[in-house]
Scaffold this motif. Sequence first.
Motif, PDB file in Angstrom:
ATOM      1  N   VAL A  50       0.821  -1.215   0.000  1.00 10.68           N
ATOM      2  CA  VAL A  50       0.000   0.000   0.000  1.00 10.68           C
ATOM      3  C   VAL A  50       0.851   1.261   0.000  1.00 10.68           C
ATOM      4  O   VAL A  50       0.311   2.367   0.047  1.00 10.68           O
ATOM      5  CB  VAL A  50      -0.994   0.015   1.172  1.00 10.68           C
ATOM      6  N   GLY A  51       2.165   1.100  -0.040  1.00 15.71           N
ATOM      7  CA  GLY A  51       3.051   2.246  -0.109  1.00 15.71           C
ATOM      8  C   GLY A  51       4.478   1.830   0.171  1.00 15.71           C
ATOM      9  O   GLY A  51       4.730   0.687   0.611  1.00 15.71           O
ATOM     10  N   ALA A  52       5.407   2.721  -0.080  1.00 15.06           N
ATOM     11  CA  ALA A  52       6.826   2.420   0.143  1.00 15.06           C
ATOM     12  C   ALA A  52       7.050   1.981   1.582  1.00 15.06           C
ATOM     13  O   ALA A  52       6.550   2.606   2.528  1.00 15.06           O
ATOM     14  CB  ALA A  52       7.682   3.641  -0.193  1.00 15.06           C
ATOM     15  N   GLY A  53       7.779   0.875   1.735  1.00 13.63           N
ATOM     16  CA  GLY A  53       8.095   0.343   3.049  1.00 13.63           C
ATOM     17  C   GLY A  53       7.038  -0.549   3.664  1.00 13.63           C
ATOM     18  O   GLY A  53       7.241  -1.109   4.751  1.00 13.63           O
ATOM     19  N   ILE A  54       5.913  -0.727   2.965  1.00 14.58           N
ATOM     20  CA  ILE A  54       4.804  -1.515   3.520  1.00 14.58           C
ATOM     21  C   ILE A  54       4.437  -2.624   2.544  1.00 14.58           C
ATOM     22  O   ILE A  54       4.091  -2.337   1.382  1.00 14.58           O
ATOM     23  CB  ILE A  54       3.564  -0.645   3.762  1.00 14.58           C
ATOM     24  N   THR A  55       4.526  -3.867   2.993  1.00 10.20           N
ATOM     25  CA  THR A  55       4.104  -4.994   2.155  1.00 10.20           C
ATOM     26  C   THR A  55       3.286  -5.957   3.001  1.00 10.20           C
ATOM     27  O   THR A  55       3.380  -5.956   4.235  1.00 10.20           O
ATOM     28  CB  THR A  55       5.305  -5.748   1.549  1.00 10.20           C
ATOM     29  N   ASP A  56       2.495  -6.775   2.327  1.00  8.19           N
ATOM     30  CA  ASP A  56       1.684  -7.755   3.043  1.00  8.19           C
ATOM     31  C   ASP A  56       1.428  -8.942   2.131  1.00  8.19           C
ATOM     32  O   ASP A  56       1.569  -8.850   0.911  1.00  8.19           O
ATOM     33  CB  ASP A  56       0.375  -7.148   3.520  1.00  8.19           C
ATOM     34  N   GLN A  57       1.072 -10.052   2.767  1.00  6.21           N
ATOM     35  CA  GLN A  57       0.845 -11.275   2.016  1.00  6.21           C
ATOM     36  C   GLN A  57      -0.551 -11.317   1.443  1.00  6.21           C
ATOM     37  O   GLN A  57      -1.507 -10.796   2.024  1.00  6.21           O
ATOM     38  CB  GLN A  57       1.039 -12.480   2.942  1.00  6.21           C
ATOM     39  N   GLY A  58      -0.640 -11.975   0.296  1.00  4.94           N
ATOM     40  CA  GLY A  58      -1.930 -12.226  -0.305  1.00  4.94           C
ATOM     41  C   GLY A  58      -2.371 -13.646  -0.079  1.00  4.94           C
ATOM     42  O   GLY A  58      -2.082 -14.250   0.959  1.00  4.94           O
ATOM     43  N   GLU A  59      -3.026 -14.197  -1.069  1.00  2.00           N
ATOM     44  CA  GLU A  59      -3.624 -15.531  -0.970  1.00  2.00           C
ATOM     45  C   GLU A  59      -2.599 -16.653  -1.094  1.00  2.00           C
ATOM     46  O   GLU A  59      -2.722 -17.696  -0.447  1.00  2.00           O
ATOM     47  CB  GLU A  59      -4.673 -15.659  -2.087  1.00  2.00           C
ATOM     48  N   VAL A  60      -1.570 -16.452  -1.933  1.00  2.00           N
ATOM     49  CA  VAL A  60      -0.608 -17.523  -2.212  1.00  2.00           C
ATOM     50  C   VAL A  60       0.826 -17.012  -2.076  1.00  2.00           C
ATOM     51  O   VAL A  60       1.573 -16.962  -3.053  1.00  2.00           O
ATOM     52  CB  VAL A  60      -0.841 -18.144  -3.607  1.00  2.00           C
ATOM     53  N   PRO A  61       1.275 -16.635  -0.877  1.00  3.79           N
ATOM     54  CA  PRO A  61       2.582 -15.993  -0.732  1.00  3.79           C
ATOM     55  C   PRO A  61       3.778 -16.934  -0.616  1.00  3.79           C
ATOM     56  O   PRO A  61       4.928 -16.483  -0.777  1.00  3.79           O
ATOM     57  CB  PRO A  61       2.406 -15.229   0.582  1.00  3.79           C
ATOM     58  N   ASN A  62       3.543 -18.216  -0.353  1.00  6.07           N
ATOM     59  CA  ASN A  62       4.651 -19.118  -0.047  1.00  6.07           C
ATOM     60  C   ASN A  62       5.602 -19.263  -1.231  1.00  6.07           C
ATOM     61  O   ASN A  62       5.182 -19.532  -2.350  1.00  6.07           O
ATOM     62  CB  ASN A  62       4.127 -20.490   0.366  1.00  6.07           C
TER      63      ASN A  62
END
Lengths: 113, 108
Positions: A50-62
């Motif tokens: 959602v912006g620089a420095g911020i990440t998150d996992q979705g449905e299939v991150p492995n």
Amino acid sequence: NAGVTQTPKFQVLKTGQSMTLQCAQDMNHEYMSWYRQDPGMGLRLIHYSVGAGITDQGEVPNGYNVSRSTTEDFPLRLLSAAPSQTSVYFCASSRYAHLYGYTFGSGTRLTVV
Amino acid sequence: KNEVEQSPQNLTAQEGEFITINCSYSVGISALHWLQQHPGGGIVSLFMLSSGKKKHGRLIATINIQEKHSSLHITASHPRDSAVYICALLLDTDKLIFGTGTRLQVFP
């Protein structure tokens, strides 16, 4: 404006190799995301930011890592490629998605042998 | 969990025919995308709509929020319309949920 640029367009990897899929956008979009597209299935979300420095996992991150050090770039790293990661990968970006929607890259076709 | 369903999965048509592709969904959405993907190609957004109807050239998209249903119509279809058409739901979180697509082939 180039929009969303993905490189490479095609890649063949051997099992166990690592690589980075590049995604860059020049539209100052805050939201960036990676999807994989497999036959008979809808696109599935791998990771998003959602912006620089911020990440998150979705449905299939492995098996995948991401980072977002700048607004423009959102690379996807395959740590140790497996045949199950053979797919077409799409990067997309948006800003105020409910108003302007999404812009997609042209895709990377990855084959792991 | 099939939050979005497209029909038909495959569609063949003769050039000039009127085409309808349907999308039904079961979750609350902020908007709905209709996307086009040519064989081996990238994904292009055709429409994003949250109510009513939009038209662009020979393409028309409608949505009924109460019934949770959207349709994509192609008037006077042409072989160059042959592609996969994907319905994607935009959630309040800005995430997308994709349908599995409708493969359209238009023959001359």
